[in-house]
Design an enzyme around this catalytic site. Sequence first.
Site, PDB file in Angstrom:
ATOM      1  N   ASP A  25      48.105  46.087  45.707  1.00  0.00           N
ATOM      2  CA  ASP A  25      46.485  46.201  45.943  1.00  0.00           C
ATOM      3  C   ASP A  25      46.636  47.284  47.274  1.00  0.00           C
ATOM      4  O   ASP A  25      47.910  47.553  47.826  1.00  0.00           O
ATOM      5  CB  ASP A  25      46.200  44.764  46.541  1.00  0.00           C
ATOM      6  CG  ASP A  25      45.006  44.712  47.128  1.00  0.00           C
ATOM      7  OD1 ASP A  25      43.964  45.313  46.666  1.00  0.00           O
ATOM      8  OD2 ASP A  25      44.877  44.262  48.327  1.00  0.00           O
ATOM      9  N   LEU A  26      45.363  47.689  47.669  1.00  0.00           N
ATOM     10  CA  LEU A  26      45.653  48.543  48.569  1.00  0.00           C
ATOM     11  C   LEU A  26      45.087  47.938  50.079  1.00  0.00           C
ATOM     12  O   LEU A  26      45.746  47.784  50.962  1.00  0.00           O
ATOM     13  CB  LEU A  26      44.780  49.937  48.267  1.00  0.00           C
ATOM     14  CG  LEU A  26      44.896  51.421  49.085  1.00  0.00           C
ATOM     15  CD1 LEU A  26      44.147  51.986  48.671  1.00  0.00           C
ATOM     16  CD2 LEU A  26      44.542  51.047  50.543  1.00  0.00           C
ATOM     17  N   ASP A  27      43.781  47.754  50.243  1.00  0.00           N
ATOM     18  CA  ASP A  27      43.159  47.116  51.161  1.00  0.00           C
ATOM     19  C   ASP A  27      43.774  46.029  51.633  1.00  0.00           C
ATOM     20  O   ASP A  27      43.632  44.885  50.823  1.00  0.00           O
ATOM     21  CB  ASP A  27      41.670  47.061  51.133  1.00  0.00           C
ATOM     22  CG  ASP A  27      40.951  48.371  50.971  1.00  0.00           C
ATOM     23  OD1 ASP A  27      41.362  49.201  51.177  1.00  0.00           O
ATOM     24  OD2 ASP A  27      39.615  48.532  50.279  1.00  0.00           O
TER      25      ASP A  27
ATOM     26  N   THR B 165      41.761  48.344  55.736  1.00  0.00           N
ATOM     27  CA  THR B 165      40.399  48.928  55.855  1.00  0.00           C
ATOM     28  C   THR B 165      39.346  47.964  55.824  1.00  0.00           C
ATOM     29  O   THR B 165      38.286  48.260  55.753  1.00  0.00           O
ATOM     30  CB  THR B 165      40.440  49.554  54.613  1.00  0.00           C
ATOM     31  OG1 THR B 165      40.855  48.943  53.281  1.00  0.00           O
ATOM     32  CG2 THR B 165      40.888  51.034  54.713  1.00  0.00           C
TER      33      THR B 165
ATOM     34  N   LYS C 180      36.774  40.612  50.238  1.00  0.00           N
ATOM     35  CA  LYS C 180      37.809  41.053  50.026  1.00  0.00           C
ATOM     36  C   LYS C 180      38.366  41.237  48.458  1.00  0.00           C
ATOM     37  O   LYS C 180      38.222  40.248  47.876  1.00  0.00           O
ATOM     38  CB  LYS C 180      39.011  40.425  50.937  1.00  0.00           C
ATOM     39  CG  LYS C 180      38.793  40.659  52.388  1.00  0.00           C
ATOM     40  CD  LYS C 180      40.026  40.114  53.296  1.00  0.00           C
ATOM     41  CE  LYS C 180      39.814  40.298  54.597  1.00  0.00           C
ATOM     42  NZ  LYS C 180      40.816  39.736  55.566  1.00  0.00           N
TER      43      LYS C 180
ATOM     44  N   GLU D  87      49.212  41.178  46.836  1.00  0.00           N
ATOM     45  CA  GLU D  87      47.938  41.110  47.203  1.00  0.00           C
ATOM     46  C   GLU D  87      47.609  40.510  48.514  1.00  0.00           C
ATOM     47  O   GLU D  87      48.118  39.730  48.857  1.00  0.00           O
ATOM     48  CB  GLU D  87      47.083  40.223  46.211  1.00  0.00           C
ATOM     49  CG  GLU D  87      46.422  40.938  45.014  1.00  0.00           C
ATOM     50  CD  GLU D  87      45.068  41.654  45.413  1.00  0.00           C
ATOM     51  OE1 GLU D  87      44.580  41.263  46.648  1.00  0.00           O
ATOM     52  OE2 GLU D  87      44.447  42.607  44.637  1.00  0.00           O
ATOM     53  N   ASP D  88      46.367  40.724  49.034  1.00  0.00           N
ATOM     54  CA  ASP D  88      45.889  39.875  50.170  1.00  0.00           C
ATOM     55  C   ASP D  88      44.911  38.993  50.037  1.00  0.00           C
ATOM     56  O   ASP D  88      44.314  38.091  50.750  1.00  0.00           O
ATOM     57  CB  ASP D  88      45.841  40.731  51.438  1.00  0.00           C
ATOM     58  CG  ASP D  88      44.358  41.553  51.107  1.00  0.00           C
ATOM     59  OD1 ASP D  88      44.511  42.137  50.052  1.00  0.00           O
ATOM     60  OD2 ASP D  88      43.600  41.511  51.903  1.00  0.00           O
TER      61      ASP D  88
ATOM     62  N   LYS E 128      38.456  41.972  39.835  1.00  0.00           N
ATOM     63  CA  LYS E 128      39.279  40.890  40.218  1.00  0.00           C
ATOM     64  C   LYS E 128      38.196  39.779  40.490  1.00  0.00           C
ATOM     65  O   LYS E 128      37.056  39.966  41.037  1.00  0.00           O
ATOM     66  CB  LYS E 128      39.973  41.086  41.506  1.00  0.00           C
ATOM     67  CG  LYS E 128      40.959  42.340  41.464  1.00  0.00           C
ATOM     68  CD  LYS E 128      41.451  42.671  42.705  1.00  0.00           C
ATOM     69  CE  LYS E 128      42.172  43.826  42.790  1.00  0.00           C
ATOM     70  NZ  LYS E 128      42.712  44.615  44.121  1.00  0.00           N
TER      71      LYS E 128
ATOM     72  N   SER F 194      43.768  48.825  42.851  1.00  0.00           N
ATOM     73  CA  SER F 194      42.932  48.488  44.008  1.00  0.00           C
ATOM     74  C   SER F 194      41.591  48.656  43.278  1.00  0.00           C
ATOM     75  O   SER F 194      41.133  49.566  42.555  1.00  0.00           O
ATOM     76  CB  SER F 194      42.967  49.739  45.081  1.00  0.00           C
ATOM     77  OG  SER F 194      41.840  49.632  45.901  1.00  0.00           O
ATOM     78  N   ALA F 195      40.692  47.643  43.807  1.00  0.00           N
ATOM     79  CA  ALA F 195      39.116  47.782  43.344  1.00  0.00           C
ATOM     80  C   ALA F 195      38.295  48.948  43.987  1.00  0.00           C
ATOM     81  O   ALA F 195      37.286  49.199  43.666  1.00  0.00           O
ATOM     82  CB  ALA F 195      38.563  46.458  43.701  1.00  0.00           C
TER      83      ALA F 195
HETATM   84  P1  B16 Z   1      35.165  50.678  47.299  1.00  0.00           P
HETATM   85  P2  B16 Z   1      41.466  46.289  47.282  1.00  0.00           P
HETATM   86  C1  B16 Z   1      38.850  46.525  47.572  1.00  0.00           C
HETATM   87  O1  B16 Z   1      39.937  47.104  47.587  1.00  0.00           O
HETATM   88  C2  B16 Z   1      38.155  45.936  48.814  1.00  0.00           C
HETATM   89  O2  B16 Z   1      39.153  44.882  49.531  1.00  0.00           O
HETATM   90  C3  B16 Z   1      36.844  45.432  48.997  1.00  0.00           C
HETATM   91  O3  B16 Z   1      36.318  45.049  50.188  1.00  0.00           O
HETATM   92  C4  B16 Z   1      35.615  46.606  48.439  1.00  0.00           C
HETATM   93  O4  B16 Z   1      34.745  46.355  48.190  1.00  0.00           O
HETATM   94  C5  B16 Z   1      36.619  47.156  47.171  1.00  0.00           C
HETATM   95  O5  B16 Z   1      37.915  47.564  47.288  1.00  0.00           O
HETATM   96  C6  B16 Z   1      35.615  48.216  46.620  1.00  0.00           C
HETATM   97  O6  B16 Z   1      36.041  49.480  47.382  1.00  0.00           O
HETATM   98  O7  B16 Z   1      33.804  50.428  47.889  1.00  0.00           O
HETATM   99  O8  B16 Z   1      35.883  51.889  48.457  1.00  0.00           O
HETATM  100  O9  B16 Z   1      35.229  51.398  46.063  1.00  0.00           O
HETATM  101  O10 B16 Z   1      41.470  45.100  48.140  1.00  0.00           O
HETATM  102  O11 B16 Z   1      41.081  45.885  45.896  1.00  0.00           O
HETATM  103  O12 B16 Z   1      42.400  47.353  47.493  1.00  0.00           O
HETATM  104 MG    MG Z   2      43.152  43.989  49.395  1.00  0.00          MG
END
Ligand code: B16
Ligand code: MG
Length: 220
Positions: free
Chosen positions: A8-10, A16, A44, A170-171, A146, A115-116
């Site tokens: 996962d990223l964020d 972030t 998240k 993941e977090d 997810k 990552s989403a």
């Molecule tokens: P974006 P992850 C997710 O990243 C974030 O945790 C989530 O808060 C965010 O809405 C989602 O990505 C979409 O991000 O708007 O930049 O496409 O935790 O899956 O890395």
């Molecule tokens: Mg995350």
Amino acid sequence: MIKGFVFDLDGVLTDTAEYHYLAWQELGEKIGISIDRVFNEQLKGISRMDSLDRILAYGNKSMIYSKEEKIRLADEKNEEYKKLITKISSRDLLPGIKEFMADLKQADMKIALASASKNGPDILNQLGIAGLFDTIVDPAALTHGKPDPEIFIKGAKQLGLSPKECIGVEDAEAGIQSINAAGMFSVGVGTQESMKLADVFVSNTTQLDFVAILNKAQKK
Ligand code: B16
Ligand code: MG
């Protein structure tokens, strides 16, 4: 045998979440919905559109906006988010991540991003770690976000591996559910309470220990 890691990223590679929160808060103010950090926890790992839907439901405004208006609102949030993340650099890698990824490379592990975030590739570039990734799952091509396992199953597949040969990191609770449902060994970064479904949990990224994680995954 473990041959790859799907990240996962964020919240795992960089933090972030605060920027997502600030951008959603600003949008919320414009449409009369006030959100706080406790509510933000639910967002998240959740995609941009699903996050907007949750915010609108929280403010009892789900029925007010058309699909087109919702796309415009989500775009507005993303423009604000992009402004906030322009200064991200390698200094923003969470502590211990650089060393952990170096250990993975040393052991010839394949590495994928699940990552989403549609901003994921840009953020990896800004962090200076894009070159460490063998593949990135495109979140725009997913049918389900997810906690559905699709993103982690795709991550393994794009590495040419089965989920059983991979470890997911993941977090978010929704992210751990996604890894587990994919049939992958799950590593959670967070509190014991929020990571109770993870096979292994660490309270912060400095505690990510490649050898310890590998041993536990191979015993499962
Ligand atoms: P974006 P992850 C997710 O990243 C974030 O945790 C989530 O808060 C965010 O809405 C989602 O990505 C979409 O991000 O708007 O930049 O496409 O935790 O899956 O890395
Ligand atoms: Mg995350």
